[in-house]
Design an enzyme around this catalytic site. Structure first.
Site, short mmCIF file in Angstrom:
data_model
loop_
_atom_site.label_atom_id
_atom_site.label_comp_id
_atom_site.label_asym_id
_atom_site.label_seq_id
_atom_site.Cartn_x
_atom_site.Cartn_y
_atom_site.Cartn_z
N TRP A 20 -52.13 20.68 -91.31
CA TRP A 20 -53.24 19.72 -91.38
C TRP A 20 -54.59 20.42 -91.45
CZ3 TRP A 20 -51.28 15.67 -93.20
CH2 TRP A 20 -50.06 15.17 -92.74
N ASP A 53 -59.99 16.92 -85.35
CA ASP A 53 -58.89 16.05 -85.79
C ASP A 53 -57.99 15.89 -84.57
OD1 ASP A 53 -56.61 14.90 -86.78
OD2 ASP A 53 -56.28 16.36 -88.40
N LYS A 59 -50.11 7.57 -84.67
CA LYS A 59 -49.41 8.43 -83.72
C LYS A 59 -49.61 7.98 -82.27
CE LYS A 59 -49.08 11.82 -87.16
NZ LYS A 59 -49.94 12.49 -88.10
#
Ligand SMILES: *Cc1c(COP(=O)(O)O)cnc(C)c1O
Length: 357
Positions: A99, A169, A193
């Site tokens: 990511w 993030d 999530k």
């Protein structure tokens, strides 16, 4: 079923129950949540409550704005540099997972990027310790929890010493532990999530860092427009925001972030202690960097992996499976996962190890 999936992932059953009622008849309006106008008090209340719950659960100060935006965390990879980084300026990025690598790729489209640390040399199985962030960096971008490889920065306060704005993030560990959210100038997280269903992105931004770039920013990409319009610049993802609101409410009613942290700690401790006690299984990341949310492991003898996988399915353990780029196994232990699920999983692991050992 015990749901260990990495994302979209488990949500509290109270949320599913309430949401299923709202699909048929939302707040006794005689209408489904799926068919109401977003500019009606019915939905405006949902949006306002979702935003104020975030503010409360994170103890945000008045400089920080809460937004619900489209496009998932991946859209933030471009939206962040578009709003914060001029072409001639430099932003510092940490490369600790797939990511982070994707965020770096997007940032390079807008300005200079300095990768200040990387754990790519050992397949992202640890977090770099000694690195420097130049004071000239417009911001430092970190990924607080590395969902795919299973590492998590344990000491987030350590990033403050660099004295540059921090962008994080937090897709896979937002609201999972008590931290000072006000120390971050921008936080983003795909909801699927830890805070809700897929289709919406939670963004928390310090409004003082906006308005400093000279490029024209498309209307939908400019955070300031979303702030001004209370996340209602266009039709928001109504149902996804509603699910976030219910999940945030559930979190608050269950003791907030502090209680979630305590439970997450208990789950991860039980899991890793079991893992370390069974030689047939092997954790893949450095112990001090292990994630409390996503635990990654393999089997000492890879031939047994298929059999363990089958056993998990038989026992109703869902999502015990490594990311397609890593293999092996990964179990995600997000806020909504009860301790009981980890007890069942660890009992299955012990029994499997006994039979094979
Ligand atoms: C899942 C994930 C993403 C991607 O989220 P999307 O909403 O699918 O774009 C980004 N960063 C991290 C840390 C993630 O776990």
């Amino acid at each position: 079923m015990h749901n260990f999936n990495a994302g979209p992932s488990i949500l509290p059953k109270e949320v599913f129950e309430e949401a299923s009622r709202a699909i048929l008849n939302f707040n006794n309006s005689g209408l489904s949540i799926l068919e109401i106008g977003h500019r009606t008090p019915l939905f405006e209340n949902v949006m306002n409550e979702a935003r104020s719950l975030v503010r409360e659960l994170m103890s945000l100060d008045k400089d920080h704005e809460v937004l619900f935006l489209h496009g998932g965390a991946s859209t933030q990879f471009m939206q962040v540099p578009m709003n914060l980084l001029n072409e001639k300026e430099m932003a510092a990025y940490t490369d600790t997972d797939v990511w982070g690598t994707k965020a770096i790729k997007e940032a390079k489209l807008f300005g200079h990027v300095e990768v200040v640390c990387s754990s790519k040399d050992r397949n992202y199985t640890y977090l770099p310790k000694d690195f420097h962030v130049p004071a000239t960096a417009k911001y430092l971008h970190i990924t607080t929890n590395n969902t795919i490889y299973g590492t998590q920065w344990q000491d987030l306060a350590a990033f403050e010493k660099f004295n540059v704005p921090i962008v994080a993030d937090m897709s896979s560990d937002i609201l999972s532990r008590s931290i000072d959210f006000n120390k971050f100038d921008l936080i983003y997280a795909g909801a699927q999530k830890n805070v809700g269903a897929a289709g919406v992105n939670l963004v928390v931004v310090n409004k003082n860092i906006l308005g400093q770039v000279n490029r024209p920013i498309p209307t939908m990409m400019d955070y300031r427009n979303h702030i001004e319009n209370g996340s209602m610049l266009n039709t928001p993802p109504v149902f996804a925001v509603y699910i976030c609101m219910l999940t945030l409410k559930w979190l608050k009613e269950n003791g907030g972030v502090a209680a979630a942290e305590k439970l997450n700690h208990a789950k991860a401790t039980l899991f890793y202690n079991t893992l370390d006690s069974l030689p047939v299984f092997k954790g893949t990341v450095a112990r001090e960097d292990r994630s409390f949310m996503n635990a990654v492991f393999v089997m000492e003898d890879p031939v047994l992996e298929k059999e363990f996988s089958e056993r998990c399915k038989q026992e109703g353990l869902y999502g015990v499976k490594g990311h397609r780029s890593v293999g092996g196994f990964r179990v995600s232990m997000y806020n909504a996962l009860p301790l009981e699920s980890v007890v069942v999983l660890t009992e299955v692991m012990k029994d499997f190890a006994n039979k094979k050992g």
